[in-house]
Design a protein around this motif. Structure first.
Motif, PDB file in Angstrom:
ATOM      1  N   GLY A   8       0.805  -1.215   0.000  1.00  0.00           N
ATOM      2  CA  GLY A   8       0.000   0.000   0.000  1.00  0.00           C
ATOM      3  C   GLY A   8       0.838   1.265   0.000  1.00  0.00           C
ATOM      4  N   GLN A   9       2.149   1.109  -0.050  1.00  0.00           N
ATOM      5  CA  GLN A   9       3.107   2.215  -0.161  1.00  0.00           C
ATOM      6  C   GLN A   9       4.201   1.788  -1.129  1.00  0.00           C
ATOM      7  N   PRO A  10       4.821   2.741  -1.840  1.00  0.00           N
ATOM      8  CA  PRO A  10       5.929   2.360  -2.723  1.00  0.00           C
ATOM      9  C   PRO A  10       7.124   1.835  -1.928  1.00  0.00           C
ATOM     10  N   ALA A  11       7.825   0.873  -2.481  1.00  0.00           N
ATOM     11  CA  ALA A  11       9.124   0.442  -1.975  1.00  0.00           C
ATOM     12  C   ALA A  11      10.128   0.757  -3.074  1.00  0.00           C
ATOM     13  N   VAL A  12      11.154   1.534  -2.748  1.00  0.00           N
ATOM     14  CA  VAL A  12      12.051   2.086  -3.762  1.00  0.00           C
ATOM     15  C   VAL A  12      13.486   1.685  -3.468  1.00  0.00           C
ATOM     16  N   ALA A  13      14.140   1.042  -4.431  1.00  0.00           N
ATOM     17  CA  ALA A  13      15.559   0.709  -4.316  1.00  0.00           C
ATOM     18  C   ALA A  13      16.379   1.946  -4.669  1.00  0.00           C
TER      19      ALA A  13
END
Length: 324
Positions: free
Chosen positions: A59-64
């Motif tokens: 429900g939230q972005p996960a960003v590398a």
């Protein structure tokens, strides 16, 4: 006594409620997954696999985010000092989480005390490869005999001082009584290129770095460092098969959070990361480039990490390796 029991029960209920709230509330903003190296390497690939799948479920972005520098220390220090709320994570390598602490006594972070384990993500063996034009051998035993017959006239390439491939060769030297000269490069690709060119004679390289060169006939594979033969190179024997008991070495990637992240959030992080890694599309992508997906418990990874630190500290001390 009854009053005391009631207080204890109320306290336990409050702790459980707080744990549930912490888990339910996470994440409240995007999750940053720091990668301590440039884009395109093993840590980056694994981090992006995890980020892609987690973004679909959280429900939230996960960003590398790539944060290279100082052989992983820049990113590791940033995560170790981040707020321990599960929104800043680190996906790093055997070097970041095990070899650095064995190699560098002044390391600016502690990979055990300052981090909370999430999971061992993937492993991959190294492959002992030679330049077939420069090294007239076909087997492990023939290579050892050839090295002993040519003391002071052989050299090996690595992706850098203290890298997995460097320490694997140092372990090989200790086990076989051979002593080729170390020639470090700025990465596995450069180490393989100079080996193909014949400027060095042999190397232990990550399977993903050299598989295509082996299959294309540019390098000859002598042995793999996994316990069993690898499906990418099923015809290549293991070092264990070749006569050195317990010579199992894997290069690996793991996910960590800052120390003191709440237990409920750590449990959720483990569930999310392992689900991402075990998704069929993720497994297919990772296995195609030579990785074996592990994606186990945090406790299993913690035990594995401590054993790896001890093992490579012994190799470093025996070899007298010093950081550049």
């Amino acid at each position: 006594m009854i009053h005391r029991r009631a207080l204890l029960a109320a306290g336990s209920a409050a702790v459980l409620a707080g744990t549930a709230r912490a888990q339910d509330a996470w994440p409240t903003r995007p999750v940053s997954i720091l990668v301590p190296f440039v884009a395109g390497g093993p840590s980056d690939i694994v981090a992006r696999v995890i980020a892609q799948r987690m973004s679909m479920t959280l429900g939230q972005p996960a960003v590398a985010e790539n944060r290279p520098g100082a052989n992983g220390e820049v990113a590791a220090r940033a995560v170790a000092r981040a707020t321990p709320d599960g929104h800043t994570l680190l996906v790093g390598s055997i070097g970041v989480f095990a070899i650095n602490t064995a190699l560098r006594p002044t390391l600016g972070y502690d990979p055990v005390r300052e981090f909370a384990p999430i999971t061992l993500a993937v492993t991959t063996p190294n492959v002992l490869v030679v330049n077939a034009q420069r090294v007239p051998v076909n087997t492990f035993q023939e290579l050892v005999a050839w090295l002993k017959a040519n003391p002071g006239r052989t050299s090996y390439s690595t992706s850098g001082v203290g890298s997995s491939d460097h320490l694997t060769m140092e372990l090989f030297k200790q086990e076989t009584g051979t002593d080729p000269t170390h020639v470090p490069y700025g990465g596995g690709a450069a180490a393989a290129t100079d080996l193909i060119a014949g400027n060095v004679q042999l190397s232990f390289q990550n399977l993903g770095t050299v598989a295509a060169h082996i299959q294309g006939g540019r390098l000859k594979a002598i042995a793999v460092t996994s316990r069993q033969r690898h499906p990418v190179l099923p015809e290549v024997p293991t070092v264990i098969e070749s006569g050195i008991a317990d010579f199992e070495v894997t290069s690996w990637q793991a996910a960590m959070a800052p120390a003191n992240v709440p237990a409920a959030i750590l449990a959720r992080l483990n569930a999310e990361a392992t689900a991402a890694l075990k998704h069929p599309e993720s497994v297919q992508r990772l296995e195609q480039i030579g990785f074996t997906v592990v994606a186990g418990s945090a406790a299993d990874y913690s035990r594995f990490q401590r054993a790896e630190i001890g093992r490579w500290r012994r190799v470093v001390q025996t070899a007298g390796i010093r950081p550049e």
